[in-house]
Design a protein around this motif. Sequence first.
Motif, short mmCIF file in Angstrom:
data_model
loop_
_atom_site.label_atom_id
_atom_site.label_comp_id
_atom_site.label_asym_id
_atom_site.label_seq_id
_atom_site.Cartn_x
_atom_site.Cartn_y
_atom_site.Cartn_z
N SER A 175 19.97 51.85 37.46
CA SER A 175 21.01 51.16 38.22
C SER A 175 20.43 50.10 39.17
N GLN A 176 19.13 50.19 39.46
CA GLN A 176 18.48 49.21 40.36
C GLN A 176 18.14 47.90 39.63
N LYS A 177 18.10 47.98 38.30
CA LYS A 177 17.62 46.83 37.53
C LYS A 177 18.77 45.92 37.12
N LYS A 178 18.49 44.60 37.14
CA LYS A 178 19.48 43.63 36.66
C LYS A 178 19.12 43.29 35.23
N TYR A 179 20.10 43.36 34.34
CA TYR A 179 19.84 43.07 32.93
C TYR A 179 20.49 41.77 32.52
N MET A 180 19.92 41.09 31.52
CA MET A 180 20.55 39.88 30.99
C MET A 180 21.72 40.26 30.07
N PHE A 181 21.52 41.32 29.28
CA PHE A 181 22.55 41.75 28.33
C PHE A 181 23.11 43.10 28.77
#
Length: 153
Positions: free
Chosen positions: A39-45
């Motif tokens: 949940s801490q990570k930002k994803y492109m997809f």
Amino acid sequence: MKIAVFPGSFDPITLGHYDIVERAVPLFDKIIIAIGKNSQKKYMFSLEQRKEFIRKTFEKFPNVEVDDFEGLTIDYCKSKNVNFILRGLRNPADFEFEKSIAQTNRALTRENTIETIFLLTSSGKSYISSSIVREIISYGGNYQIMVPDAVRV
Ligand code: ADP
């Protein structure tokens, strides 16, 4: 049954990942490509897009599945009764990183050993990473040469 979990972010899946899975298919009865959710990570997809890319890429492989999980990979493996974790090695940095994770996983699963199986990247694929692909996409470059056909933006 010999089942392996191939964990990662797959944001997006690349030809480097594809190479590892394709070569692992004859070694296991089933491979689960498992997208770890952080949940801490930002994803492109989005998770659904990443799963769809993987589903399409491996639609002709009956023994390759896609799933997602939250938390520790070994807890996911235990919940699925899986004894093998599959990982790819590109370079010495991957080796050092993977060594500490694999040894930690062994320490955490004393009574029920989960072995990590490493495959070396094929020559010509070691420079490929999801982060480089994302960078190329964000600048409108030719990312297609590094990803399976199913990955289109
Ligand atoms: P993470 O988010 O854990 O870094 P990735 O989605 O980047 O996960 O990668 C998952 C696995 O695929 C890792 O074991 C990684 O080393 C491997 N991998 C990624 N790119 C390549 C490549 N080009 N060749 C071989 N293995 C690769």
